[in-house]
Scaffold this active site. Structure first.
Site, PDB file in Angstrom:
ATOM      1  N   SER A 256       0.852  -1.195   0.000  1.00  0.00           N
ATOM      2  CA  SER A 256       0.000   0.000   0.000  1.00  0.00           C
ATOM      3  C   SER A 256       0.882   1.236   0.000  1.00  0.00           C
ATOM      4  CB  SER A 256      -0.894  -0.004   1.234  1.00  0.00           C
ATOM      5  OG  SER A 256      -0.132   0.413   2.352  1.00  0.00           O
ATOM      6  N   LYS A 257       0.212   2.379  -0.046  1.00  0.00           N
ATOM      7  CA  LYS A 257       0.959   3.647  -0.090  1.00  0.00           C
ATOM      8  C   LYS A 257       1.833   3.834   1.142  1.00  0.00           C
ATOM      9  CE  LYS A 257      -2.021   6.233  -3.087  1.00  0.00           C
ATOM     10  NZ  LYS A 257      -3.185   7.035  -3.211  1.00  0.00           N
ATOM     11  N   ARG A 258       1.452   3.161   2.216  1.00  0.00           N
ATOM     12  CA  ARG A 258       2.237   3.313   3.445  1.00  0.00           C
ATOM     13  C   ARG A 258       3.557   2.536   3.372  1.00  0.00           C
ATOM     14  NH1 ARG A 258      -1.155   0.892   6.988  1.00  0.00           N
ATOM     15  NH2 ARG A 258      -2.782   1.068   5.423  1.00  0.00           N
ATOM     16  N   ALA A 260       5.390   1.881   0.444  1.00  0.00           N
ATOM     17  CA  ALA A 260       6.353   2.268  -0.593  1.00  0.00           C
ATOM     18  C   ALA A 260       5.851   3.529  -1.281  1.00  0.00           C
ATOM     19  CB  ALA A 260       6.490   1.147  -1.629  1.00  0.00           C
TER      20      ALA A 260
END
Ligand code: GLU
Length: 515
Positions: A256-258, A260
């Site tokens: 998820s965006k968290r 990478a």
């Protein structure tokens, strides 16, 4: 199946930046093309007009360029198989759709979204297994068709899927897989406005661009089945497919965006090294050799085979990416590292890169073991470029020894009176052989440099002995006075880099300071 000239492509949709998964897909296609002496092209799948932007395209291209992934055909390069933007190929999609309609492989579908949904619900209620589009328009009579046209309905073109065909397909990564088409819809190929949907455009273009191998994410595996059937309907040979597993996070979950950055250029902007990022991404699903993780692009190309891509999902770990950056930082000569780091050293006066090149090389060399990202260097040099404010740890170190300040004064006077030269010797041309940091015990002293860490150390130890104090007690207040902190390079490297004059004035300032 023999492919005389391998042709591979990366086919991004310019609806967002180049993310990690896209970069890996591009890289594997690129590496396979280069490994086989083939062609690597970029095809821009811009049929989602609402979401496609030129800004995204530019970011994708910049991301690829930053990673060193070059393309032989495509945007900015052209090529004999263009245009390379799908929205410029509408006539080809229209012509192919007409051919498929004429051959009976496709049909016009007049259903509205509401009708499709109602039909789907009906199938669901029947619990017949299949619950997609009910294929109503497959069997329209000419009269029904005319009636729909008269109502002003505009048809989609749908592909006729075999209703329950067992297909045995070979995937270069997954091996032999059996798929039954009974779960697969008659899918829409072309919209009434002439804009194609992904599977259709992809096949028309893969044929038109003579694509021989397709490496892409496993989310496209079932699309691959639909595409194989379309190749068959068009009497064309389909490429070899390799569907590669997703990249997962450290816990084995979907990235998820968290976990990478979603834009490869964010890594660039944070000071990651493109070679290291490239090397790290290459390892997300492929390995170079059992015992080596660090390799160049050329080495990857020489070793790369699509069949060697792993079957199981690989995990993205930013710590490992940082480690990889550090590996690259340490591989370069100080002069190379300085050149790479220069854009990040805004706090160093630009003239110094010429006038003090070998001094800066020593600075860089001193930190080579201590940084991973290029951006980490500049902030570490504050103490060197201007007298720093003292942090808490340094203040404590200064106050710990009651006589500390008098030692500083005495040492300042000693240095000032010594025959050590006033500062770093005049800069020299041959930068590399003037790099002597970080200094090591027993390292041979360079002939040219008289203000060397080794000379400073000898002189300092003799001075401390005369003072009759413990060397360990002396070091802390001196470091505090010179660097304003308790961290950093070895003390004699610090003295060496600062030069005699700066050392003297900092020692005196700290001795007379209120702290
Ligand atoms: N535009 C598609 C994607 O970005 C391409 C898939 C393919 O390579 O066929 O997922």
């Amino acid at each position: 199946m023999i492919h005389p000239t391998p042709r591979l492509r990366f086919a991004p949709s310019p609806t967002g930046p180049l993310h990690l998964g896209g970069a890996r897909t591009a890289m594997y296609n690129w590496a396979a093309a280069r490994a086989m002496g083939g062609t690597f092209l970029l095809r821009i799948e811009d049929t989602d007009q609402a979401r496609s932007t030129d800004a995204s395209l530019q970011i994708i291209l910049a991301g690829l360029r930053w990673l060193g992934i070059d393309w032989d055909e495509g945007p900015e390069r052209g090529g004999a198989f263009g245009p390379y933007f799908q929205m410029q190929r509408l006539d080809q999609y229209r012509a192919t759709a007409e051919r498929l309609l004429a051959d009976g492989h496709a049909y016009l579908c007049y259903c509205t979204p509401d009708e499709i949904e109602a039909g789907r619900k009906e199938l669901e209620a029947q619990k017949a297994g299949f619950a997609g589009y009910n294929r109503r328009c497959r069997t329209l009579s000419p009269a029904q068709r005319t009636a729909f046209e008269a109502e002003g309905r505009k048809p989609n073109v749908r592909f006729k899927m075999p209703e329950a065909r067992v297909m045995n397909v070979h995937d270069l990564v997954r091996g032999d897989v059996e798929v039954n088409t009974k779960e697969l819809d008659d899918w829409v190929m072309l919209r009434p406005d002439g804009v194609p949907l992904y599977n259709f455009a992809c096949v028309v273009d893969d044929i038109g661009m003579k694509i021989t191998h397709v490496v892409r994410g496993e989310e496209h595996f079932l699309n691959g089945i639909k595409q194989r059937l379309l190749f068959e309907a068009l009497g064309a040979e389909c490429p070899l497919y390799a569907h590669i597993p997703l990249i997962l996070n450290k816990d084995g979950k979907k990235l998820s965006k968290r976990d990478a950055d979603t834009n490869m250029l964010d890594y660039r902007d944070k000071g990651f090294l493109p070679e290291a990022v490239f090397n790290y991404i290459a390892l997300l699903g492929w390995s170079f050799s059992g015992d080596r993780d660090v390799f160049t692009r050329d080495e990857m190309v020489a070793a790369f085979k699509i069949e060697d891509i792993g079957k199981s999902g690989s995990k993205f770990d930013e710590e490992k990416l940082r480690w990889m950056c550090g590996e690259y930082v340490r591989r370069w000569t100080p002069a190379e590292l300085l050149q790479r780091a220069e854009p990040w050293l805004g706090n160093v006066p630009s003239a110094a890169f010429v006038s003090h090149a070998s001094w800066l090389c020593n600075v860089v060399a001193c930190y080579q073991e201590r940084i991973a990202l290029l951006s980490e260097l500049g902030p570490k040099l504050g103490w060197l470029l201007a007298p720093p404010a003292m942090d808490e740890a340094a203040q404590k170190n200064l106050q710990k020894e009651p006589a500390g300040k008098s030692w500083l004064l005495a040492y300042a006077d000693h240095l000032a009176a010594s025959n050590l030269p006033p500062s770093w010797p005049q800069d020299r041309q041959g930068v590399d052989d003037a790099v002597i940091l970080p200094s090591k015990k027993d390292a041979p002293e360079p002939v040219c440099a008289f203000w060397t860490p080794a000379a400073i150390e000898r002189d300092c130890r003799a001075f401390v002995e005369r003072l009759g104090i413990k060397f360990g007690s002396f070091v802390h207040p001196v470091r505090a006075a010179l660097t304003g902190t308790d961290k950093g390079p070895g003390l004699f490297d610090v003295l060496f880099l600062l030069g005699k004059d700066a050392c003297v004035s900092r020692l005196r300032a700290a001795a007379s300071g209120g702290a």
